[in-house]
Design an enzyme around this catalytic site. Sequence first.
Site, PDB file in Angstrom:
ATOM      1  N   ASP A  11       0.841  -1.198   0.000  1.00  0.00           N
ATOM      2  CA  ASP A  11       0.000   0.000   0.000  1.00  0.00           C
ATOM      3  C   ASP A  11       0.874   1.245   0.000  1.00  0.00           C
ATOM      4  OD1 ASP A  11      -2.593   1.597   0.869  1.00  0.00           O
ATOM      5  OD2 ASP A  11      -1.027   2.123   2.315  1.00  0.00           O
ATOM      6  N   ASP A 106      -3.424   2.509  -5.478  1.00  0.00           N
ATOM      7  CA  ASP A 106      -2.295   2.549  -4.545  1.00  0.00           C
ATOM      8  C   ASP A 106      -2.094   1.256  -3.766  1.00  0.00           C
ATOM      9  OD1 ASP A 106      -4.599   2.784  -3.080  1.00  0.00           O
ATOM     10  OD2 ASP A 106      -3.829   4.291  -1.696  1.00  0.00           O
ATOM     11  N   GLU A 107      -2.782   0.190  -4.153  1.00  0.00           N
ATOM     12  CA  GLU A 107      -2.621  -1.104  -3.475  1.00  0.00           C
ATOM     13  C   GLU A 107      -2.495  -2.215  -4.510  1.00  0.00           C
ATOM     14  OE1 GLU A 107      -4.996  -1.416   0.591  1.00  0.00           O
ATOM     15  OE2 GLU A 107      -6.294  -0.718  -1.027  1.00  0.00           O
TER      16      GLU A 107
END
Length: 419
Positions: A11, A106-107
């Site tokens: 993350d 974002d992950e």
Amino acid sequence: MVKQRTIFLVDGQSFYASVEKAARPDLKDKPVAVGDPSRRSGIILAACPIAKARGVTTASRVGEALALCPDLVVVRPRMRTYISVSLLISEIFEAFTDQVEPYSIDEQFLDVTGSIPYFGSPEEMARQIQSRVLLSTGVWSRVGIGPTKVLAKMATDNFAKKREEGVFRLGFDNMERDLWPLYTHQMFMVGNRMARHFLRMGLVTIGDIARLELGEFKTRMRHRMGKQSDIQAEYYWQTARGIDPSPVVAQIRNPLKSVGHGKTLRSSLYTKLEDIEVVLLELVIEVCRRCRRHGFMGYTITVGAMEADGERGRSFSRQITLEQPTSLTHEVATVARRIFEQYWNGLPVSHLNVSLSQLVTDDVIQLTLFNDRNRAYCLEKATDAIKDRYGSAAIVRASSLLEAGVAWERAAQVGGHWA
């Protein structure tokens, strides 16, 4: 014996804000948030750790954030930049394993089971990934490690994000000690509403669910939520025990079932049918363009709206199925307008959406006696080609230049945010 997998959920910390701070060294020690600085009623999309420490939270209003943190620097989002950085991070991950599955911008999940002999222990590999991503993008990464995707995700959210080193391993051996004492709302895919259901069932912690036999848990769920809750019960019970057989899939492409587009509106500006029709047509244009891009036509046209005047509020979603499929703008627009007029109560509209479903290939076009549909498709596809090459604003309807139009503004945005 099946070899236990090693999965990462990586993350990017305060991703949008981190990208902005990396691009502007002068913001290094300042509280930064990403949002529209010209709209105090707009929401904060991301806030850096300094801003969060001063009370600024994601999804708070820009005006509220500035009241809490007067020296907050609010930066307009640049979605194309964030997408480019996300793709660069994916390339870094692919240097460690070819099994990389994006979960969000974002992950990302990584299955590194086969990479351990080359890069050392999972913790060592996680630190190498953190270092490479930070040097390449300026984004600090938190890494959750687990034998399943769901444990890796909960390791990131509940532990790695709260540790200075940003790495935490959650396995079947330490799950009872570290995971089970957490409250149920900290379990993956459990929102506040479901957590309240669990609380009323006497289930306060994740361990309270995990220690029950599945049959007992299903009985409690049925008593609380009805017979249809069996599937939910099994899912939550497995999640509490870290059970998740789903693999990390490098490419996910499910068959396209529908194409839709929506827009949130300032309800005070959309009280008249002639203004709402402008946005409705713009949505239809985009939906039909996307359909043609993927080579589809649709039988079913759906229109949805939310309307409110401050005292009353309602929403509706209605559809009509045609005798023959289409992705022609004028055909879809005619039906969409009819649906909206029939079900709109006359209140100001705050959200509008249009979709096409029951999709079929557009390889064969049904001809009619009185309209040259093939010529219409050729004309629309020619327009699509111009927009694809020169941008969505290369050709717009004259109605979009009216005050009610939003297409001109959205042409400069990505995902509803400034590019």
